[in-house]
Scaffold this motif. Structure first.
Motif, PDB file in Angstrom:
ATOM      1  N   TYR A 138       0.836  -1.211   0.000  1.00 62.26           N
ATOM      2  CA  TYR A 138       0.000   0.000   0.000  1.00 62.26           C
ATOM      3  C   TYR A 138       0.866   1.253   0.000  1.00 62.26           C
TER       4      TYR A 138
ATOM      5  N   ASN B 163      -2.288  -0.549  -8.884  1.00 60.92           N
ATOM      6  CA  ASN B 163      -1.839   0.276  -7.759  1.00 60.92           C
ATOM      7  C   ASN B 163      -2.883   1.309  -7.350  1.00 60.92           C
TER       8      ASN B 163
ATOM      9  N   ALA C  81      -5.040  -0.467  -5.062  1.00 56.19           N
ATOM     10  CA  ALA C  81      -4.380  -0.638  -3.762  1.00 56.19           C
ATOM     11  C   ALA C  81      -4.556   0.605  -2.902  1.00 56.19           C
TER      12      ALA C  81
ATOM     13  N   ALA D 172      -4.210  -3.754   1.577  1.00 58.72           N
ATOM     14  CA  ALA D 172      -4.153  -4.144   0.167  1.00 58.72           C
ATOM     15  C   ALA D 172      -3.152  -5.275  -0.050  1.00 58.72           C
TER      16      ALA D 172
ATOM     17  N   THR E 133      -5.403  -7.319  -5.552  1.00 61.56           N
ATOM     18  CA  THR E 133      -5.533  -6.181  -6.465  1.00 61.56           C
ATOM     19  C   THR E 133      -5.222  -6.603  -7.895  1.00 61.56           C
TER      20      THR E 133
END
Length: 214
Positions: free
Chosen positions: A5, A24, A27, A34, A39
């Motif tokens: 994260y 991302n 996340a 995360a 993810t």
């Protein structure tokens, strides 16, 4: 050691969303819990699939709680709202294609939605309103709900539309009955029903006017 994260958040801060991977960005929305494997799974589904997911489906993924699910839903909700707002600027509906293009967001909805486009005398879009969500039925779609808004915004004409989550825009018997009922009431009320557009998947749609139902 930085968490996944933290790394994703730092990348977002340094490079902005345009240079940050979709994985991302998810996340950052999920927060400190995360997990890159989760993810990655969500990113692989694609944005269109994620838009159609409800809270319960998102929560079924490990590490995604109610707060994270709400963040994801809110982010996609804001993006959808902005796309609609941008379209509203002097949008003109001259054809079934114009209506279908404006309503393309309906193609990925997991449930049937019945929306109405309210137009000026020059076919400029005044507003869009969702009338109901659920299986289309002539006893559920009340002309008063459709035309009340027309008088409120001083619309000269309307285009009604709904989506088929199956992806096949072929009109059903109920679709045709709803159209005829709304057309008859519109003629009495002095508001012209220009078309009933059925939205399918992958850009497919059907115009009941072009099909000869009114």
């Amino acid at each position: 050691m930085e968490s996944y994260y933290d790394v994703a958040k730092e990348e977002m801060s340094l490079y902005g969303p345009d240079c940050t991977s979709f994985q991302n960005m998810l996340a950052v929305l999920i927060g400190g819990k995360a997990d890159p494997s989760i993810t990655g799974q969500l990113a692989a589904l694609g944005a269109k699939r994620l838009v159609s997911m409800g809270k319960e489906e998102l929560i079924s993924y490990p590490g995604i709680g109610e707060i994270s699910a709400n963040r994801i839903l809110s982010a996609f909700g804001i993006a959808t709202y902005l796309r609609k707002y941008e379209k509203d600027e002097q949008y003109i509906v001259r054809s079934p294609e114009d209506a279908a293009n404006y309503l393309e967001d309906m193609s990925i909805l997991p449930q049937e939605h019945f929306d109405v486009l309210y137009l000026s005398t020059k076919n400029l879009l005044i507003s869009r309103k969702n009338i109901f969500r659920g299986t289309l039925n002539s006893s559920i779609v009340h002309p008063r709900d459709v035309y009340r808004e027309a008088f409120r915004v001083n619309a000269a004409s309307i285009v009604v539309a709904h989506n088929h989550p199956s992806g096949d825009p072929t009109p059903s018997r109920e679709d045709i009955e709803v159209t005829k009922r709304l057309k008859d009431v519109g003629e009495t009320m002095g508001v012209d029903l220009l078309d009933h557009v059925i939205i399918g998947s992958n850009g497919r749609f059907k115009s009941l006017k072009e099909l000869g139902y009114f």
